[in-house]
Design an enzyme around this catalytic site. Sequence first.
Site, PDB file in Angstrom:
ATOM      1  N   ASP A  53      -0.177  -6.661  -0.342  1.00 60.72           N
ATOM      2  CA  ASP A  53      -0.412  -5.193  -0.250  1.00 60.72           C
ATOM      3  C   ASP A  53       0.612  -4.303  -0.024  1.00 60.72           C
ATOM      4  O   ASP A  53       1.073  -4.664   1.173  1.00 60.72           O
ATOM      5  CB  ASP A  53      -1.751  -5.072   0.642  1.00 60.72           C
ATOM      6  CG  ASP A  53      -2.445  -3.611   0.805  1.00 60.72           C
ATOM      7  OD1 ASP A  53      -1.484  -2.836   0.287  1.00 60.72           O
ATOM      8  OD2 ASP A  53      -3.445  -3.597   0.839  1.00 60.72           O
ATOM      9  N   SER A  75      -9.628   0.839   2.299  1.00 59.78           N
ATOM     10  CA  SER A  75      -8.370   1.752   2.624  1.00 59.78           C
ATOM     11  C   SER A  75      -8.770   2.903   3.557  1.00 59.78           C
ATOM     12  O   SER A  75      -9.179   2.687   4.636  1.00 59.78           O
ATOM     13  CB  SER A  75      -7.566   2.022   1.302  1.00 59.78           C
ATOM     14  OG  SER A  75      -6.167   2.405   1.862  1.00 59.78           O
ATOM     15  N   HIS A 115      -3.509  -4.120  -3.175  1.00 64.02           N
ATOM     16  CA  HIS A 115      -4.160  -3.210  -2.707  1.00 64.02           C
ATOM     17  C   HIS A 115      -5.373  -2.580  -3.608  1.00 64.02           C
ATOM     18  O   HIS A 115      -6.170  -1.846  -3.445  1.00 64.02           O
ATOM     19  CB  HIS A 115      -3.411  -1.911  -2.187  1.00 64.02           C
ATOM     20  CG  HIS A 115      -4.086  -1.087  -1.189  1.00 64.02           C
ATOM     21  ND1 HIS A 115      -4.314  -1.180   0.158  1.00 64.02           N
ATOM     22  CD2 HIS A 115      -4.775   0.065  -1.356  1.00 64.02           C
ATOM     23  CE1 HIS A 115      -5.120  -0.464   0.637  1.00 64.02           C
ATOM     24  NE2 HIS A 115      -5.213   0.385  -0.099  1.00 64.02           N
TER      25      HIS A 115
HETATM   26  N1  LIG Z   1      -1.241   7.493  -5.748  1.00 66.04           N
HETATM   27  C1  LIG Z   1      -0.724   6.543  -4.805  1.00 66.04           C
HETATM   28  C2  LIG Z   1      -1.780   5.356  -4.770  1.00 66.04           C
HETATM   29  C3  LIG Z   1      -3.265   5.671  -4.644  1.00 66.04           C
HETATM   30  C4  LIG Z   1      -3.998   4.602  -4.471  1.00 66.04           C
HETATM   31  O1  LIG Z   1      -3.583   3.497  -4.198  1.00 66.04           O
HETATM   32  N2  LIG Z   1      -5.119   4.893  -4.142  1.00 66.04           N
HETATM   33  C5  LIG Z   1      -6.049   3.831  -3.456  1.00 66.04           C
HETATM   34  C6  LIG Z   1      -6.629   3.959  -2.326  1.00 66.04           C
HETATM   35  S1  LIG Z   1      -5.270   4.021  -1.160  1.00 66.04           S
HETATM   36  C7  LIG Z   1      -5.974   4.262   0.467  1.00 66.04           C
HETATM   37  O2  LIG Z   1      -6.891   4.950   0.691  1.00 66.04           O
HETATM   38  C8  LIG Z   1      -7.518   3.476  -4.651  1.00 66.04           C
HETATM   39  O3  LIG Z   1      -8.468   2.957  -4.509  1.00 66.04           O
HETATM   40  N3  LIG Z   1      -7.025   3.989  -6.001  1.00 66.04           N
HETATM   41  C9  LIG Z   1      -8.068   4.074  -7.026  1.00 66.04           C
HETATM   42  C10 LIG Z   1      -8.055   3.013  -7.766  1.00 66.04           C
HETATM   43  O4  LIG Z   1      -9.078   2.957  -8.758  1.00 66.04           O
HETATM   44  O5  LIG Z   1      -7.306   2.123  -7.767  1.00 66.04           O
HETATM   45  C11 LIG Z   1       0.593   6.093  -5.043  1.00 66.04           C
HETATM   46  O6  LIG Z   1       1.360   6.795  -5.761  1.00 66.04           O
HETATM   47  O7  LIG Z   1       0.799   5.224  -4.391  1.00 66.04           O
END
Ligand SMILES: N[C@@H](CCC(=O)N[C@@H](CSC=O)C(=O)NCC(=O)O)C(=O)O
Length: 296
Positions: free
Chosen positions: A227, A151, A261
């Site tokens: 996603d 991402s 995602h």
């Molecule tokens: N808080 C957000 C969602 C945040 C999210 O999905 N972060 C992803 C990366 S998104 C792009 O850079 C991630 O890797 N999160 C960490 C995990 O451990 O899953 C929302 O409210 O949508």
Amino acid sequence: MSNLNLISEYKSFGGKLGFYSHHSSTCNAEMRFAVYQPPQATQKPVPILYFLSGLTCTEENFMAKAGGVQRLAAEYGLILVAPDTSPRNTGIAGEDDNWDFGIGAGFYVDATEEPWCKNYQMYSYVVQELPALITANFPTQPEKQGIFGHSMGGHGALVCALRNPELYKSVSAFAPITTPMRCPWGQKAFSGYLGKNQESWRDYDASELVKKVGYHSSILIDQGTADKFLAEQQLMPEVFEQACADVNQPLKLRYQEGYDHSYYFIASFIEDHIRHHALALLMTAVFIYLNPTFLF
Ligand SMILES: N[C@@H](CCC(=O)N[C@@H](CSC=O)C(=O)NCC(=O)O)C(=O)O
């Protein structure tokens, strides 16, 4: 270990996983990162594979949630390095107000705008300071580096590799933000870190960069079709695909049916990515295996 504080360490698949902090002169702040050393690293220097995580992540997400990536690193003999996604606790007002800007959202750029420019220098941190630190403190082959990410971190990996093809022998990404200039996350981050002049944004946009510089080998990207950020037009793999096609840049873009995602998606395809990097980073060994007469 010079200038490094070991926070915690765990034996894993015959190697060791360590979490470290240090004072970063690039970011003027304490920074953290994780390193997995495979068992081979006790015998000889090994190649390095950097993973850049996405929004809201720390140095821990990848090591904990990528489907036992330590087992694969141990199998192929690769050191894995996962930095944090931004400086933290810098004292900048509002740095923790948004999940997609400030803490956890450094976007792998060198900020030029106040008040971020003093600390948010993630591009230089990842490309210069961190590799120098890793090379000085771990048994690595510094001329053999690969980089991948997820991402926001997929965007970071593509940009680091495209801008420094001589430093990175391989690059891949999971659901990367491929054109931050054109998506809401990127426009918010780049306005804040780089200012309103969009000309300066191009140097951090993989879809713009690839048309200018190209990359010496094939780029691997996996993208889940379910996603939600793909649907929200944050990722736009089709823009990067078209840019690569325009300049004949080899790209393997795989749409993975029904995947979202999350790190469950990353874990499902991590082995293919490790193999993609191992092929480039261990090329000499593979070559000798296939052509043993080379040695004589
Ligand atoms: N808080 C957000 C969602 C945040 C999210 O999905 N972060 C992803 C990366 S998104 C792009 O850079 C991630 O890797 N999160 C960490 C995990 O451990 O899953 C929302 O409210 O949508």
